[in-house]
Scaffold this active site. Structure first.
Site, PDB file in Angstrom:
ATOM      1  N   HIS A 188       0.689  -1.317   0.187  1.00  0.00           N
ATOM      2  CA  HIS A 188      -0.011   0.233   0.239  1.00  0.00           C
ATOM      3  C   HIS A 188       0.538   1.416   0.008  1.00  0.00           C
ATOM      4  O   HIS A 188       0.202   2.048  -0.159  1.00  0.00           O
ATOM      5  CB  HIS A 188      -1.035  -0.005   1.251  1.00  0.00           C
ATOM      6  CG  HIS A 188      -2.300  -1.177   1.145  1.00  0.00           C
ATOM      7  ND1 HIS A 188      -2.718  -0.804   0.632  1.00  0.00           N
ATOM      8  CD2 HIS A 188      -2.011  -2.266   1.029  1.00  0.00           C
ATOM      9  CE1 HIS A 188      -4.035  -1.778   0.429  1.00  0.00           C
ATOM     10  NE2 HIS A 188      -3.192  -2.866   1.038  1.00  0.00           N
ATOM     11  N   ASP A 238       3.419   9.015  -0.641  1.00  0.00           N
ATOM     12  CA  ASP A 238       2.083   8.770  -0.325  1.00  0.00           C
ATOM     13  C   ASP A 238       2.273   7.262  -1.772  1.00  0.00           C
ATOM     14  O   ASP A 238       2.474   7.816  -2.901  1.00  0.00           O
ATOM     15  CB  ASP A 238       0.942   9.570  -0.753  1.00  0.00           C
ATOM     16  CG  ASP A 238       0.031   9.183   0.617  1.00  0.00           C
ATOM     17  OD1 ASP A 238       0.211   8.462   0.888  1.00  0.00           O
ATOM     18  OD2 ASP A 238      -1.151  10.092   0.739  1.00  0.00           O
TER      19      ASP A 238
HETATM   20  C1  GDG Z   1      -2.234   3.807   3.965  1.00  0.00           C
HETATM   21  C2  GDG Z   1      -1.042   4.202   2.389  1.00  0.00           C
HETATM   22  C3  GDG Z   1      -2.232   4.390  -0.096  1.00  0.00           C
HETATM   23  C4  GDG Z   1      -7.739  10.969   7.552  1.00  0.00           C
HETATM   24  N1  GDG Z   1      -8.321  11.447   8.320  1.00  0.00           N
HETATM   25  C5  GDG Z   1     -10.008  10.909   9.264  1.00  0.00           C
HETATM   26  C6  GDG Z   1     -10.159  10.305   7.836  1.00  0.00           C
HETATM   27  N2  GDG Z   1      -8.977  10.014   7.490  1.00  0.00           N
HETATM   28  C7  GDG Z   1      -9.829   8.379   6.391  1.00  0.00           C
HETATM   29  C8  GDG Z   1      -9.405   9.201   4.904  1.00  0.00           C
HETATM   30  C9  GDG Z   1      -9.259   8.524   3.662  1.00  0.00           C
HETATM   31  C10 GDG Z   1      -8.049   7.234   4.630  1.00  0.00           C
HETATM   32  O1  GDG Z   1      -8.418   7.766   6.617  1.00  0.00           O
HETATM   33  C11 GDG Z   1      -6.801   8.002   3.939  1.00  0.00           C
HETATM   34  O2  GDG Z   1      -6.107   7.087   3.495  1.00  0.00           O
HETATM   35  P1  GDG Z   1      -4.967   6.893   2.357  1.00  0.00           P
HETATM   36  O3  GDG Z   1      -4.888   6.651   1.129  1.00  0.00           O
HETATM   37  O4  GDG Z   1      -4.970   9.078   2.434  1.00  0.00           O
HETATM   38  O5  GDG Z   1      -3.897   7.444   3.354  1.00  0.00           O
HETATM   39  P2  GDG Z   1      -3.209   6.486   4.711  1.00  0.00           P
HETATM   40  O6  GDG Z   1      -3.742   5.888   5.988  1.00  0.00           O
HETATM   41  O7  GDG Z   1      -1.250   6.837   4.700  1.00  0.00           O
HETATM   42  O8  GDG Z   1      -3.200   4.588   3.837  1.00  0.00           O
HETATM   43  C12 GDG Z   1      -2.109   4.937   1.083  1.00  0.00           C
HETATM   44  C13 GDG Z   1      -3.877   3.303   1.239  1.00  0.00           C
HETATM   45  O9  GDG Z   1      -3.023   3.212   2.738  1.00  0.00           O
HETATM   46  C14 GDG Z   1      -4.662   3.011   0.822  1.00  0.00           C
HETATM   47  O10 GDG Z   1      -3.941   1.811  -0.292  1.00  0.00           O
HETATM   48  O11 GDG Z   1      -3.537   5.698  -0.250  1.00  0.00           O
HETATM   49  O12 GDG Z   1      -0.629   5.750   0.515  1.00  0.00           O
HETATM   50  O13 GDG Z   1       0.054   5.665   3.066  1.00  0.00           O
HETATM   51  O14 GDG Z   1     -10.169   7.263   3.225  1.00  0.00           O
HETATM   52  O15 GDG Z   1     -10.850   9.582   4.104  1.00  0.00           O
HETATM   53  N3  GDG Z   1     -11.451   9.332   8.811  1.00  0.00           N
HETATM   54  C15 GDG Z   1     -11.911  10.369   9.393  1.00  0.00           C
HETATM   55  N4  GDG Z   1     -11.726  10.918   9.937  1.00  0.00           N
HETATM   56  C16 GDG Z   1     -10.910  11.888  10.294  1.00  0.00           C
HETATM   57  O16 GDG Z   1      -9.802  12.633  11.045  1.00  0.00           O
HETATM   58  N5  GDG Z   1     -12.857   9.753   9.703  1.00  0.00           N
END
Ligand code: GDG
Length: 466
Positions: free
Chosen positions: A155, A372
């Protein structure tokens, strides 16, 4: 087709729509195929070693979890996974703790996962293993005699070969990937790094026929001498789920209140886990630069930065928290007045049901990680917008999402001056251009959603070896 068995560090109940990212993505695939999802329970307990696997049924899915003991948690989870692999894979060699001797715990806990899994496996299961915590798991399972088809999806990004080579015992780690039938990455850049690394450092041979999406590599002289298929499978979001949330009461309320509260302002939004890979301090500096270079934004542009708490016991995370608090305090002190605070920094998790409303209320979405794997917030921001009057996505070229979302305004987040200029452009983009860009971004995101992603990966995993 046999059952699907998913293994990841953490397990989430697919029927509870609490979390985003991996939890939503994998839950969907499991619900559809039926099967088992195994991982760490998230609990640390002293009798972890002797306790049986905890089984819980959720719809079509059997959740199988186990606790870790305190040492395993410190050394495998916080230590090697998040203190070595996470920083190096995000290009932060300076933050990696190579000397603490965490390696053995990583190797041993992967064996523990293998032994735990063996107890529930059937011969015709298909096994899908996720993320950097579990790179050697397939090799451990093969050591125990497992013949099932096994796939791995990373990921987070894979760094360039020389950076990988900074990890002590990097060859051991990377050779373990040849125990899988399929290895999936988020982007073409990651696939290229893998290709370069295995050919330069492991002497592997590329068996790829011209014009194929998937690449095939053979490890020569390694203990496995197997072929592995390697391909980019950029992860998508659950578009339908997010649209559904957007129509809900909480999202509509969040939208209305925010719009009312900021009626006279131009709102920018950033939503991230508080992690040094997300580039939040650089973003705040770019916002400060915007206020300096383009004073017409003073008393108007307001940045809401949500930074949800994450891995707080790792030192580097405490440091970034302190840095951010200092930066936000300074900008509010220097530029704010009695009725305008330039940055609203929220170090708490906001309910997922409210996120679409907040995104929709914003004129600009700032998604500017330094590195990322993908970044799902970029996609969520686009889906949340009103197609008639959409906000503009400012996206880091170093997010995996930038390979797909070409109609976003791409920035180099290290270039504070350039990012400020792009934010200015986003704030003043004419309606027709905003609509045009949004339409194209949305079409791409909807056509490449989480179902497209998991079906693509599982089709590759189930395909007969060529
Ligand atoms: C890893 C990889 C890859 C964020 N703040 C809050 C919240 N979020 C949610 C977002 C989104 C999720 O968390 C974050 O997803 P990301 O993809 O941006 O990043 P990572 O957590 O680092 O995930 C990344 C992912 O895996 C999937 O393969 O895309 O590159 O690092 O859904 O909306 N959700 C809530 N409150 C918050 O304050 N409820």
């Amino acid at each position: 087709m046999g059952r699907l068995v998913v293994v990841s560090n953490r397990v989430a109940d697919p029927r509870k729509s609490a979390a985003g990212g991996l939890a939503v993505a994998v839950g969907q695939a499991l619900e559809a195929a039926g099967g088992v999802w195994m991982g760490w329970s998230g609990k640390v307990s002293e009798d972890a070693d002797d306790a049986p696997l905890q089984m819980q049924r959720s719809g079509n899915v059997q959740l199988a979890t186990f606790d870790l003991n305190a040492q395993q948690h410190d050394r495998f989870y916080l230590g090697y996974s998040n203190g070595v692999l996470w920083p190096v894979f995000h290009y932060r060699l300076d933050l990696a703790d190579f000397d603490a001797g965490y390696f053995e715990a990583y190797r041993d806990v992967n064996m523990l996962f293998a032994r735990r899994l063996l107890a529930v496996l059937r011969p015709d299961d298909v096994i899908w293993i996720h993320d950097y915590h579990l790179i050697p798991l397939a090799a451990k399972l093969r050591q125990l005699g497992c013949q099932q088809r096994m796939g791995f999806f990373l990921h987070i990004p894979l760094p360039p070969p020389l950076m990988l080579a900074a990890i002590p015992r990097h060859a051991w780690l990377m050779e373990r990937l040849f125990a899988y039938d399929v290895v999936g990455f988020q982007s073409q850049a990651d696939v290229q790094h893998f290709s370069g690394y295995v050919q330069q450092e492991l002497g592997a041979e590329s068996m790829t026929a011209n014009g194929q999406d998937a690449q095939q590599f053979r490890a020569l002289g390694s203990s496995f001498s197997r072929d592995v298929r390697v391909q980019a499978f950029p992860i998508g979001m659950d578009v339908e789920e997010f649209r559904h949330l957007a129509l809900g009461k909480d999202a509509r309320e969040a939208f209305t209140t925010t719009r009312e509260q900021y009626a006279r302002r131009r709102l920018l939004i950033g939503i991230d886990r508080l992690d040094y890979s997300k580039g939040i301090p650089h973003r705040i500096r770019a916002f400060r630069e915007l206020l300096l270079q383009f004073p017409e934004n003073r008393d108007s542009a307001t940045l809401i930065q949500i930074a949800s708490p994450s891995r707080e016991t790792v030192d580097a995370y405490a440091d970034i928290r302190q840095e951010l608090e200092g930066l936000c305090g300074a900008i509010n002190g220097d530029f704010g007045n009695l009725d305008w605070m330039p940055v609203r920094y929220i170090h708490r998790t906001v309910a997922r049901k409210r996120l679409p409303g907040l995104c929709r209320a914003a004129r600009v979405g700032l998604v500017t990680p330094l590195r990322d794997g993908m970044n799902l917030v970029a996609k969520e921001f686009v889906v949340a917008q009103d197609a008639q009057d959409p906000g503009v996505l400012v996206l880091s070229r170093f997010a995996g999402a930038a390979e797909q979302l070409k109609q976003a305004l791409l920035v180099n987040p290290y270039d504070i001056h350039g990012t400020a200029q792009t934010i200015q452009r986003a704030l003043h983009m004419p309606l027709a251009e905003r609509q045009e860009r949004h339409q194209q971004l949305l079409a791409h995101i909807a056509a490449h959603d989480v179902h497209w992603w998991s079906q693509g990966f599982l089709a590759a995993l189930n395909a007969p070896a060529s």
